[in-house]
Design a protein around this motif. Structure first.
Motif, short mmCIF file in Angstrom:
data_model
loop_
_atom_site.label_atom_id
_atom_site.label_comp_id
_atom_site.label_asym_id
_atom_site.label_seq_id
_atom_site.Cartn_x
_atom_site.Cartn_y
_atom_site.Cartn_z
N GLU A 70 0.81 -1.22 0.00
CA GLU A 70 0.00 0.00 0.00
C GLU A 70 0.84 1.27 0.00
N TRP A 71 2.18 1.15 -0.09
CA TRP A 71 3.05 2.33 -0.03
C TRP A 71 2.75 3.26 -1.20
N ARG A 72 2.58 4.54 -0.93
CA ARG A 72 2.07 5.45 -1.96
C ARG A 72 3.14 6.36 -2.57
N TYR A 73 4.37 6.28 -2.05
CA TYR A 73 5.41 7.18 -2.55
C TYR A 73 6.29 6.50 -3.60
N LEU A 74 6.86 7.32 -4.47
CA LEU A 74 7.87 6.84 -5.39
C LEU A 74 9.19 6.71 -4.65
N GLU A 75 9.80 5.53 -4.74
CA GLU A 75 11.08 5.30 -4.08
C GLU A 75 12.15 4.97 -5.12
N TRP A 76 13.39 4.92 -4.66
CA TRP A 76 14.53 4.70 -5.55
C TRP A 76 14.37 3.42 -6.36
N TRP A 294 17.99 13.05 -4.82
CA TRP A 294 17.05 14.05 -5.33
C TRP A 294 17.19 15.38 -4.59
N ALA A 295 17.55 15.32 -3.29
CA ALA A 295 17.77 16.56 -2.53
C ALA A 295 18.98 17.31 -3.06
N ALA A 296 20.00 16.58 -3.51
CA ALA A 296 21.16 17.23 -4.12
C ALA A 296 20.77 17.89 -5.43
N GLN A 297 19.97 17.20 -6.24
CA GLN A 297 19.47 17.81 -7.48
C GLN A 297 18.70 19.09 -7.17
N TRP A 298 17.86 19.02 -6.18
CA TRP A 298 17.02 20.17 -5.81
C TRP A 298 17.88 21.34 -5.36
N ALA A 299 18.87 21.09 -4.51
CA ALA A 299 19.71 22.19 -4.02
C ALA A 299 20.50 22.83 -5.15
N ALA A 300 21.07 22.00 -6.04
CA ALA A 300 21.84 22.55 -7.16
C ALA A 300 20.94 23.38 -8.08
N ALA A 318 11.24 26.65 -9.58
CA ALA A 318 12.09 26.04 -10.61
C ALA A 318 12.77 24.78 -10.08
N ALA A 319 13.26 24.84 -8.85
CA ALA A 319 13.96 23.69 -8.27
C ALA A 319 13.04 22.50 -8.09
N GLN A 320 11.77 22.77 -7.82
CA GLN A 320 10.81 21.69 -7.61
C GLN A 320 10.68 20.79 -8.84
N THR A 321 10.97 21.33 -10.02
CA THR A 321 10.77 20.54 -11.24
C THR A 321 11.78 19.42 -11.40
N VAL A 322 12.89 19.43 -10.64
CA VAL A 322 13.89 18.37 -10.79
C VAL A 322 13.72 17.28 -9.73
N VAL A 323 12.66 17.37 -8.94
CA VAL A 323 12.38 16.37 -7.91
C VAL A 323 11.14 15.58 -8.31
N PRO A 324 11.20 14.25 -8.32
CA PRO A 324 10.00 13.48 -8.64
C PRO A 324 8.84 13.87 -7.74
N SER A 327 7.75 11.50 -4.92
CA SER A 327 8.73 11.11 -3.91
C SER A 327 8.36 11.74 -2.57
N ARG A 328 8.89 11.19 -1.49
CA ARG A 328 8.63 11.78 -0.18
C ARG A 328 9.19 13.20 -0.12
N LEU A 329 10.33 13.44 -0.74
CA LEU A 329 10.89 14.79 -0.78
C LEU A 329 10.00 15.73 -1.58
N GLY A 330 9.54 15.28 -2.73
CA GLY A 330 8.68 16.13 -3.56
C GLY A 330 7.41 16.53 -2.83
N VAL A 331 6.78 15.58 -2.16
CA VAL A 331 5.56 15.87 -1.41
C VAL A 331 5.85 16.82 -0.25
#
Length: 457
Positions: A70-76, A294-300, A318-324, A327-331
């Motif tokens: 039932e996990w709802r997030y996108l994971e690696w 993904w957090a590294a992508q977001w920060a860069a 703009a940074a939000q667009t490089v995070v799935p 994902s838990r980070l995106g949410v």
């Protein structure tokens, strides 16, 4: 839990109690059916002396657990080890906007790059005395600062005289507190920025993860690395190669380490968050996966976007667009943006961030990225307010202050940064990176500026 904290600050890369406990946490956080192991994990991880064979056997069982259906997030695992491609339409729109903005005039580009370096150094130094998320909660930070009229933070952290009973600042306080700063103190948050610059100068934008690994072994002392980087370093010495260095017995692979290494890729990609994110992901993959990468992508991307953005909100969008997005980070980042849109005050948002993400370790990427985003949003482009709010939020205070300061410094430019933040730095950066101790911050900024110009052609 005392033994786990001891392992956290000690040789966590080899302590089976720490590796067992934090791998169990990582699996729980990413949707695996490991709750039934809780009693065994806590019993073994809290032992004064580790039972190594028992720890390894239980760790093998935990690593074999299945994902909850039932996990709802996108994971690696869901993207088969790929970085997780951002939305193509959003990236295309952002890239088009950056191209339409055109290159910055040379003097303005350098001023903004220099502002990023100075802002990162000042924000990191501000957070250093309060670095210990086990101890320095937002309420304790406030209780320490208010009696000396230092809350909200508008200057470096003061040393109280006498110090309150039971209160202890980070051991670096003699070089990171108000009236004690003589140059920017050494910190891994700045070591990696320096190391990334060296990498780009030597290898260019086509560097490989093997290049990153070789540079670590050549220039970075083992004991000046932490959490995921320390484990990846251990794995390199044991003969592993990237990306296996990020995953083998590395329970810290979604923590903040890759995020703190990302700013340099934004500095040399002004107005191009997509390229910055791709470079940061390549660097991150030596030690991180999933939300850590993904957090590294977001920060860069955030740093790169700040060069042409008209506000922190624009850069964060703009940074939000490089995070799935799933994902838990995106949410998590979307929730912070929504809190700001709805007009909630900063302290309400910070409490919400803690309520949502307090289950993570205090150096996990997700909660700390949210603190950075909140500091930038509610800081509204004001440098002092941005780094003050970010550090007041607690958790990884020096890392968060560094990233928020970097973005706010770019938005403002070096010439506009308040002197009480920059003057104590004396244009000097301490570093454990071989060959770079005592570097001029302005010279590092010039070199990053030169790389940015070279890569633009």
């Amino acid at each position: 839990m005392g033994t786990i904290e001891t392992a956290f600050f000690g040789h966590h890369e080899a302590d089976p109690r720490a590796l067992l406990f934090y791998e169990w946490c990582q699996r729980r956080e990413s949707g695996y059916a490991v709750d039934d192991f809780a009693e065994e994990v806590h019993e073994l991880s809290r032992m004064e002396r580790p039972l190594e064979k028992a720890c390894w056997r239980l760790l093998d069982r935990i690593e074999s657990a299945e994902r909850l259906p039932e996990w709802r997030y996108l994971e690696w695992d869901d993207v088969n080890g790929a970085a997780g491609e951002p939305d193509s339409a959003a990236v295309s729109a952002e890239a088009t906007a950056a191209r339409e903005a055109g290159p910055l005039p040379p003097e303005e580009l350098f001023d903004r790059v220099h502002g990023g370096w100075l802002g990162r150094a000042a924000g990191c130094t501000l957070g250093k005395p309060l670095e210990n998320g086990f101890l320095w909660t937002p309420s304790r930070i406030r209780a320490y600062l208010e009696p000396v009229d230092a809350y909200p933070l508008t200057d470096y952290v003061p040393v109280r005289d006498p110090m309150p009973d039971g209160v202890e600042l980070h051991w670096t306080w003699p070089e990171s507190t108000r009236d004690h700063i003589d140059g920017c103190p050494r910190d891994d948050d700045l070591d990696y920025t320096v190391l990334g610059l060296h990498l780009l100068e030597q290898r260019g934008p086509d560097f490989t993860t093997d290049d990153v690994a070789a540079l670590w072994l050549e220039r970075l002392p083992f004991l000046q690395t932490y959490t995921a980087e320390r484990v990846a370093y251990r794995n390199l010495i044991d003969g592993f190669t990237p990306p296996d260095t990020a995953t083998f017995r590395n329970p810290y692979r979604e923590w903040i380490g890759a995020l703190i290494r990302a700013d340099i890729y934004g500095y040399i990609s002004p107005g191009d968050p997509t390229r910055a994110a791709a470079l940061a992901a390549r660097d991150a993959s030596i030690s991180h996966v999933g939300n850590g990468l993904w957090a590294a992508q977001w920060a860069a991307a955030l740093v790169a976007a700040a060069f042409t953005a008209d506000s922190p909100h624009t850069a964060l969008t703009a940074a939000q667009t490089v995070v799935p997005a799933r994902s838990r980070l995106g949410v998590a980042l979307s929730e912070v943006m929504e809190d700001h849109r709805r007009g909630f005050p900063w302290d309400h948002s910070n409490a919400a961030i803690r309520a949502r993400h307090g289950r993570y370790n205090w150096v996990h990427a997700i909660g700390n990225a949210c603190c950075i985003a909140a500091g930038l949003l509610w800081g509204e482009g004001d440098f002092t307010r941005t780094i003050g709010l970010t550090v007041q939020a607690g958790w990884d205070t020096d890392s968060n202050g560094a990233t928020a300061g970097s973005v706010a410094g770019i938005l403002a430019g070096a010439a506009s940064l308040p002197a009480h933040w920059t003057a104590p730095l004396h244009d000097r950066l301490r570093s454990s990176v071989a060959g770079y101790d005592g570097s001029s911050i302005a010279d590092l900024a010039r070199r990053a500026n030169d790389v940015a110009v070279r890569f633009a052609h």
